[in-house]
Design an enzyme around this catalytic site. Structure first.
Site, PDB file in Angstrom:
ATOM      1  N   TYR A 155       7.343 -10.651  -3.799  1.00 54.60           N
ATOM      2  CA  TYR A 155       6.853  -9.882  -2.645  1.00 54.60           C
ATOM      3  C   TYR A 155       7.864  -8.796  -2.280  1.00 54.60           C
ATOM      4  O   TYR A 155       7.510  -7.618  -2.158  1.00 54.60           O
ATOM      5  CB  TYR A 155       6.638 -10.841  -1.474  1.00 54.60           C
ATOM      6  CG  TYR A 155       6.104 -10.206  -0.207  1.00 54.60           C
ATOM      7  CD1 TYR A 155       4.841  -9.637  -0.167  1.00 54.60           C
ATOM      8  CD2 TYR A 155       6.864 -10.207   0.964  1.00 54.60           C
ATOM      9  CE1 TYR A 155       4.344  -9.078   1.002  1.00 54.60           C
ATOM     10  CE2 TYR A 155       6.373  -9.656   2.137  1.00 54.60           C
ATOM     11  CZ  TYR A 155       5.116  -9.093   2.167  1.00 54.60           C
ATOM     12  OH  TYR A 155       4.622  -8.538   3.323  1.00 54.60           O
ATOM     13  N   TYR A 169       6.064  10.102  -5.075  1.00 51.96           N
ATOM     14  CA  TYR A 169       4.848  10.924  -4.883  1.00 51.96           C
ATOM     15  C   TYR A 169       5.102  12.036  -3.858  1.00 51.96           C
ATOM     16  O   TYR A 169       4.587  13.137  -3.983  1.00 51.96           O
ATOM     17  CB  TYR A 169       3.665  10.053  -4.450  1.00 51.96           C
ATOM     18  CG  TYR A 169       2.741   9.691  -5.598  1.00 51.96           C
ATOM     19  CD1 TYR A 169       1.610  10.455  -5.884  1.00 51.96           C
ATOM     20  CD2 TYR A 169       3.020   8.606  -6.411  1.00 51.96           C
ATOM     21  CE1 TYR A 169       0.775  10.140  -6.933  1.00 51.96           C
ATOM     22  CE2 TYR A 169       2.189   8.271  -7.473  1.00 51.96           C
ATOM     23  CZ  TYR A 169       1.064   9.048  -7.729  1.00 51.96           C
ATOM     24  OH  TYR A 169       0.243   8.750  -8.781  1.00 51.96           O
ATOM     25  N   THR A 185       4.445 -10.119  12.737  1.00 47.81           N
ATOM     26  CA  THR A 185       3.401  -9.766  13.713  1.00 47.81           C
ATOM     27  C   THR A 185       2.434 -10.933  13.848  1.00 47.81           C
ATOM     28  O   THR A 185       2.224 -11.678  12.890  1.00 47.81           O
ATOM     29  CB  THR A 185       2.662  -8.499  13.229  1.00 47.81           C
ATOM     30  OG1 THR A 185       3.611  -7.432  13.154  1.00 47.81           O
ATOM     31  CG2 THR A 185       1.553  -8.094  14.177  1.00 47.81           C
ATOM     32  N   ARG A 196       2.660 -19.168   8.107  1.00 50.28           N
ATOM     33  CA  ARG A 196       3.575 -18.432   8.978  1.00 50.28           C
ATOM     34  C   ARG A 196       3.768 -19.214  10.282  1.00 50.28           C
ATOM     35  O   ARG A 196       2.923 -20.023  10.675  1.00 50.28           O
ATOM     36  CB  ARG A 196       3.062 -17.014   9.199  1.00 50.28           C
ATOM     37  CG  ARG A 196       3.169 -16.209   7.903  1.00 50.28           C
ATOM     38  CD  ARG A 196       2.811 -14.755   8.078  1.00 50.28           C
ATOM     39  NE  ARG A 196       1.450 -14.473   7.718  1.00 50.28           N
ATOM     40  CZ  ARG A 196       0.979 -13.244   7.478  1.00 50.28           C
ATOM     41  NH1 ARG A 196       1.766 -12.205   7.573  1.00 50.28           N
ATOM     42  NH2 ARG A 196      -0.285 -13.054   7.162  1.00 50.28           N
TER      43      ARG A 196
HETATM   44  P1  NAD Z   1      -3.570 -10.535   5.049  1.00 49.99           P
HETATM   45  O1  NAD Z   1      -3.372 -11.446   3.888  1.00 49.99           O
HETATM   46  O2  NAD Z   1      -4.315 -11.036   6.226  1.00 49.99           O
HETATM   47  O3  NAD Z   1      -4.229  -9.172   4.585  1.00 49.99           O
HETATM   48  C1  NAD Z   1      -4.044  -8.616   3.322  1.00 49.99           C
HETATM   49  C2  NAD Z   1      -5.405  -8.155   2.819  1.00 49.99           C
HETATM   50  O4  NAD Z   1      -5.255  -7.524   1.529  1.00 49.99           O
HETATM   51  C3  NAD Z   1      -6.376  -9.319   2.622  1.00 49.99           C
HETATM   52  O5  NAD Z   1      -7.587  -9.023   3.302  1.00 49.99           O
HETATM   53  C4  NAD Z   1      -6.583  -9.393   1.119  1.00 49.99           C
HETATM   54  O6  NAD Z   1      -7.841  -9.893   0.740  1.00 49.99           O
HETATM   55  C5  NAD Z   1      -6.354  -7.933   0.721  1.00 49.99           C
HETATM   56  N1  NAD Z   1      -5.969  -7.774  -0.681  1.00 49.99           N
HETATM   57  C6  NAD Z   1      -4.992  -8.418  -1.360  1.00 49.99           C
HETATM   58  N2  NAD Z   1      -4.958  -8.007  -2.654  1.00 49.99           N
HETATM   59  C7  NAD Z   1      -5.943  -7.071  -2.767  1.00 49.99           C
HETATM   60  C8  NAD Z   1      -6.423  -6.276  -3.849  1.00 49.99           C
HETATM   61  N3  NAD Z   1      -5.865  -6.345  -5.071  1.00 49.99           N
HETATM   62  N4  NAD Z   1      -7.443  -5.425  -3.626  1.00 49.99           N
HETATM   63  C9  NAD Z   1      -8.022  -5.335  -2.409  1.00 49.99           C
HETATM   64  N5  NAD Z   1      -7.622  -6.065  -1.345  1.00 49.99           N
HETATM   65  C10 NAD Z   1      -6.592  -6.916  -1.525  1.00 49.99           C
HETATM   66  O7  NAD Z   1      -2.099 -10.065   5.478  1.00 49.99           O
HETATM   67  P2  NAD Z   1      -1.642  -9.209   6.740  1.00 49.99           P
HETATM   68  O8  NAD Z   1      -0.730 -10.060   7.531  1.00 49.99           O
HETATM   69  O9  NAD Z   1      -2.806  -8.587   7.406  1.00 49.99           O
HETATM   70  O10 NAD Z   1      -0.761  -8.083   6.043  1.00 49.99           O
HETATM   71  C11 NAD Z   1      -1.245  -6.755   5.841  1.00 49.99           C
HETATM   72  C12 NAD Z   1      -0.120  -5.887   5.296  1.00 49.99           C
HETATM   73  O11 NAD Z   1       0.948  -5.835   6.227  1.00 49.99           O
HETATM   74  C13 NAD Z   1       0.465  -6.395   3.977  1.00 49.99           C
HETATM   75  O12 NAD Z   1       0.748  -5.294   3.137  1.00 49.99           O
HETATM   76  C14 NAD Z   1       1.739  -7.071   4.403  1.00 49.99           C
HETATM   77  O13 NAD Z   1       2.697  -7.053   3.367  1.00 49.99           O
HETATM   78  C15 NAD Z   1       2.157  -6.215   5.591  1.00 49.99           C
HETATM   79  N6  NAD Z   1       3.012  -6.978   6.521  1.00 49.99           N
HETATM   80  C16 NAD Z   1       2.462  -7.879   7.394  1.00 49.99           C
HETATM   81  C17 NAD Z   1       3.316  -8.592   8.238  1.00 49.99           C
HETATM   82  C18 NAD Z   1       2.772  -9.577   9.247  1.00 49.99           C
HETATM   83  O14 NAD Z   1       3.571 -10.122  10.039  1.00 49.99           O
HETATM   84  N7  NAD Z   1       1.479  -9.838   9.292  1.00 49.99           N
HETATM   85  C19 NAD Z   1       4.694  -8.404   8.188  1.00 49.99           C
HETATM   86  C20 NAD Z   1       5.201  -7.501   7.262  1.00 49.99           C
HETATM   87  C21 NAD Z   1       4.346  -6.781   6.445  1.00 49.99           C
END
Ligand code: NAD
Length: 325
Positions: A155, A169, A185, A196
């Site tokens: 990750y 880019y 978050t 989490r």
């Molecule tokens: P989540 O798992 O709820 O959402 C991720 C979404 O991406 C899911 O709906 C999943 O189905 C989709 N996905 C994964 N692989 C895919 C693919 N190949 N094609 C299309 N869709 C795909 O996670 P989240 O907590 O909502 O996180 C969203 C983003 O924010 C991520 O990039 C994560 O790294 C980043 N992030 C979140 C947090 C947090 O605290 N929630 C913290 C740091 C970073």
């Protein structure tokens, strides 16, 4: 003479990858609320149609697509919010190769869409790029202390690669890019079993089970409420900033304090028990948000106490105990 009335400004179109996930679905809601057209792309790997089933707007389109495959979007696009990626340790431990592929191939494809459409691109990166930080709190110019071969490496390194690609880019192709480093978050629509801390503690508290704290609970995290994060994402996308920006809540809590806050907010009398610390679990995690304050005028507004109460109200018990996972 009749003057035809028309709005000369075309509607703003936003593509949101990962739009059926936790953060993405809240972002889709906020963009629709602002009057944008939203194209939500998701393969439902870790997201769910439950998260977008309430959306009735005719300006919303869902594309069930894996962004590591070819991505084609019809019509003009103004913003690409690239959020798709497994995001919780349980998910990327289960999908290590996919996590690397989505950070690499998926980000190439979405940067390609932004380039072709001349859209502003926002990469959802993470505080994990700092690894187990040796400085505290973390500013954006700290380069991190990441273990590339540990279980979290897939990750952390995927996100670091995606950041490097985004900057390439910008520098070589002139694509208008931005990078947000999101810190922990929470809010409604998190999955109860995603591993989490907040959804786990809430599930345990509502089931009257003991809350499981890893280690001695002295490791710290900072927790940002989803509404604050979403306003930061939109603020950054609409700015001209190209350098990474931390978005998170600088209020820092130990895991033990968090467990106590969850017990208080949920009104249960669960006890706290201790379990071994997972491999490479960071000891401290706290954003320095000076850049977000200066460049975006952004700072979080919701306290942990209020955010936990809102999460409980907006989620409902079934969701929090995992009946919809
Ligand atoms: P989540 O798992 O709820 O959402 C991720 C979404 O991406 C899911 O709906 C999943 O189905 C989709 N996905 C994964 N692989 C895919 C693919 N190949 N094609 C299309 N869709 C795909 O996670 P989240 O907590 O909502 O996180 C969203 C983003 O924010 C991520 O990039 C994560 O790294 C980043 N992030 C979140 C947090 C947090 O605290 N929630 C913290 C740091 C970073």
């Amino acid at each position: 003479m009749t003057v035809l009335q028309y709005d000369p400004r075309p509607m703003t179109t936003c593509v949101v990858t990962g739009g059926a996930g936790f953060v993405g679905s809240h972002l889709c809601d906020a963009l629709l609320e602002k009057g944008c057209r939203v194209i939500c792309i998701d393969n439902l790997d870790t997201g769910s149609l439950h998260n977008i089933e309430h959306i009735r707007s005719g300006e919303f389109e869902f594309m069930n697509l894996d962004i590591t495959e070819e991505v084609r979007v019809e019509g003009p696009v103004d913003f690409v919010y690239h959020l798709a990626s497994p995001a919780s340790p349980i998910d990327y431990a289960r999908l290590p190769l996919h996590t690397l592929k989505v950070g690499a191939q998926g980000t190439w494809h979405m940067l390609g869409v932004a380039k072709f459409k001349r859209a502003r691109f926002l990469l959802a990166s993470t505080s994990e790029v700092y690894g187990d930080p040796q400085v505290h709190p973390q500013k954006e110019d700290y380069w991190g202390y990441v273990n590339p071969i540990g279980p979290r490496g897939v990750y952390d390194e995927a996100k670091r690669y995606a950041e490097a690609l985004t900057m390439a880019y910008l520098r070589q192709q002139g694509v208008d890019t931005s990078i947000v480093r999101i810190f922990n978050t929470y809010g409604s629509r998190m999955r109860a079993h995603d591993g989490r801390a907040i959804p786990t503690f809430l599930r345990q508290a509502l089931l009257g089970q003991p809350l499981t704290v890893f280690g001695d609970g002295s490791q710290t995290r900072s927790f940002c409420f989803i509404d604050d994060l979403v306003s930061g994402l939109i603020g950054l996308a609409e700015s001209r900033e190209h350098l990474p920006v931390n978005i998170g809540n600088p209020d820092e809590y130990s895991l033990l304090e968090l467990a106590e806050a969850v017990i208080e907010a949920s009104g249960t009398d669960s006890e706290i028990i201790y379990e071994p610390l997972p491999t490479d679990d960071p000891r401290v995690r706290q954003p320095d948000i000076s850049r977000a304050r200066e460049t975006l005028g952004w700072e979080p507004a919701v306290t942990l106490e209020d955010g936990l109460k809102k999460t409980i109200e907006e989620s409902g018990r079934n969701r929090l105990v995992g009946e919809l996972d």
